[in-house]
Motif scaffolding. Structure first.
Motif, PDB file in Angstrom:
ATOM      1  N   GLU A 220       0.835  -1.200   0.000  1.00  0.00           N
ATOM      2  CA  GLU A 220       0.000   0.000   0.000  1.00  0.00           C
ATOM      3  C   GLU A 220       0.873   1.254   0.000  1.00  0.00           C
ATOM      4  OE1 GLU A 220      -3.166   2.200   2.992  1.00  0.00           O
ATOM      5  OE2 GLU A 220      -2.894   0.041   3.142  1.00  0.00           O
ATOM      6  N   HIS A 221       2.020   1.162   0.643  1.00  0.00           N
ATOM      7  CA  HIS A 221       2.923   2.308   0.769  1.00  0.00           C
ATOM      8  C   HIS A 221       4.194   2.089  -0.047  1.00  0.00           C
ATOM      9  CE1 HIS A 221       0.447   4.037   3.867  1.00  0.00           C
ATOM     10  NE2 HIS A 221       0.502   2.923   4.555  1.00  0.00           N
TER      11      HIS A 221
ATOM     12  N   GLU B  74       1.311   4.467  12.050  1.00  0.00           N
ATOM     13  CA  GLU B  74       0.213   5.096  11.303  1.00  0.00           C
ATOM     14  C   GLU B  74      -1.085   5.059  12.102  1.00  0.00           C
ATOM     15  OE1 GLU B  74      -0.442   3.775   7.286  1.00  0.00           O
ATOM     16  OE2 GLU B  74       1.704   3.430   7.024  1.00  0.00           O
ATOM     17  N   ILE B  75      -1.377   3.918  12.701  1.00  0.00           N
ATOM     18  CA  ILE B  75      -2.589   3.769  13.509  1.00  0.00           C
ATOM     19  C   ILE B  75      -2.534   4.729  14.686  1.00  0.00           C
ATOM     20  CG2 ILE B  75      -3.866   2.172  14.998  1.00  0.00           C
ATOM     21  CD1 ILE B  75      -2.859  -0.087  13.037  1.00  0.00           C
TER      22      ILE B  75
ATOM     23  N   ASN C  37      -3.199   8.281  13.593  1.00  0.00           N
ATOM     24  CA  ASN C  37      -4.616   8.467  13.305  1.00  0.00           C
ATOM     25  C   ASN C  37      -5.402   8.619  14.606  1.00  0.00           C
ATOM     26  OD1 ASN C  37      -7.083   8.628  12.081  1.00  0.00           O
ATOM     27  ND2 ASN C  37      -6.881   6.738  10.930  1.00  0.00           N
ATOM     28  N   CYS C  38      -5.124   7.768  15.577  1.00  0.00           N
ATOM     29  CA  CYS C  38      -5.856   7.809  16.854  1.00  0.00           C
ATOM     30  C   CYS C  38      -5.539   9.069  17.651  1.00  0.00           C
ATOM     31  CB  CYS C  38      -5.533   6.576  17.691  1.00  0.00           C
ATOM     32  SG  CYS C  38      -6.197   5.050  17.007  1.00  0.00           S
TER      33      CYS C  38
ATOM     34  N   GLY D 290      -5.759  12.305  14.619  1.00  0.00           N
ATOM     35  CA  GLY D 290      -6.746  12.318  13.548  1.00  0.00           C
ATOM     36  C   GLY D 290      -6.089  12.475  12.188  1.00  0.00           C
ATOM     37  N   PHE D 291      -4.840  12.030  12.065  1.00  0.00           N
ATOM     38  CA  PHE D 291      -4.059  12.182  10.843  1.00  0.00           C
ATOM     39  C   PHE D 291      -3.994  10.853  10.118  1.00  0.00           C
ATOM     40  CE2 PHE D 291      -0.096  12.316   8.407  1.00  0.00           C
ATOM     41  CZ  PHE D 291      -0.235  13.523   7.755  1.00  0.00           C
ATOM     42  N   LYS D 292      -4.603  10.780   8.928  1.00  0.00           N
ATOM     43  CA  LYS D 292      -4.613   9.568   8.117  1.00  0.00           C
ATOM     44  C   LYS D 292      -3.415   9.600   7.167  1.00  0.00           C
ATOM     45  CE  LYS D 292      -6.464   6.027   5.764  1.00  0.00           C
ATOM     46  NZ  LYS D 292      -5.581   4.912   5.815  1.00  0.00           N
ATOM     47  N   VAL D 293      -2.483   8.689   7.379  1.00  0.00           N
ATOM     48  CA  VAL D 293      -1.296   8.612   6.535  1.00  0.00           C
ATOM     49  C   VAL D 293      -1.679   8.004   5.189  1.00  0.00           C
ATOM     50  CG1 VAL D 293       0.994   7.567   6.277  1.00  0.00           C
ATOM     51  CG2 VAL D 293       0.240   8.390   8.526  1.00  0.00           C
ATOM     52  N   LEU D 294      -1.350   8.688   4.106  1.00  0.00           N
ATOM     53  CA  LEU D 294      -1.636   8.192   2.764  1.00  0.00           C
ATOM     54  C   LEU D 294      -0.457   7.406   2.201  1.00  0.00           C
ATOM     55  CD1 LEU D 294      -3.349  11.385   1.301  1.00  0.00           C
ATOM     56  CD2 LEU D 294      -4.426   9.354   2.292  1.00  0.00           C
TER      57      LEU D 294
END
Length: 159
Positions: free
Chosen positions: A95-96, A121-122, A125-126, A129-133
């Motif tokens: 994915e990355h 990454e998780i 996000n937790c 609130g940052f979703k790594v692309l």
């Protein structure tokens, strides 16, 4: 070596989704990258190999093709500490971007297949609130054999 129909189909679909076609120049550049799939090549190396098969291709076309393929995540671009940039095929299953071990002494670039940053990454996000692309992680160092060779050249002993 020709590009497998399955792989060519995936690449053609990625190009088409963004409004691009698989031109002869792009196909020839991809063919060269595929022939050297286990290596990371500079744009100049890709150009010279492509020009050997397709003499009418220009270096600007190869540069544009490599940049486009990088943007579309078909190839990965690695910037090295000597300021050179190298290109190689991305792993379809990842994915990355792939992680790399880059030997400062001999120039070997080895791909690490594991995704060591998934837990981080998780956490990002937790907590934020940052979703790594996407992400990239490259380790620059020297292999033991290169350290030994460098020491032998300088007359030092290896401990």
């Amino acid at each position: 070596m020709a590009i497998s129909p399955d792989r060519l189909g995936k690449i053609t679909r990625k190009l088409a989704l963004k409004g691009y076609r698989l031109t002869k120049q792009r196909a020839m550049t991809l063919e060269v990258l595929l022939e050297k799939e286990m290596e990371y090549l500079t744009a100049e190396e890709v150009f010279l190999l492509t020009k050997g098969k397709y003499p009418l291709i220009g270096i600007a076309t190869v540069y544009r093709t490599l940049e486009l393929l990088s943007e579309l995540r078909i190839v990965q671009k690695i910037a090295l500490i000597d300021k050179s940039t190298r290109f190689g095929f991305r792993n379809d299953e990842s994915e990355h971007r792939q992680h790399h071990l880059i030997c400062h002494e001999c120039g070997l670039i080895e791909t690490v297949k594991e995704d060591w940053l998934l837990e981080m990454e998780i956490d990002l996000n937790c907590k934020f609130g940052f979703k790594v692309l996407d992400h990239s992680l490259d380790f620059i160092g020297t292999y033991a054999v290169c350290n030994e060779n460098a020491c032998k050249k300088s007359g030092l002993s290896v401990s």
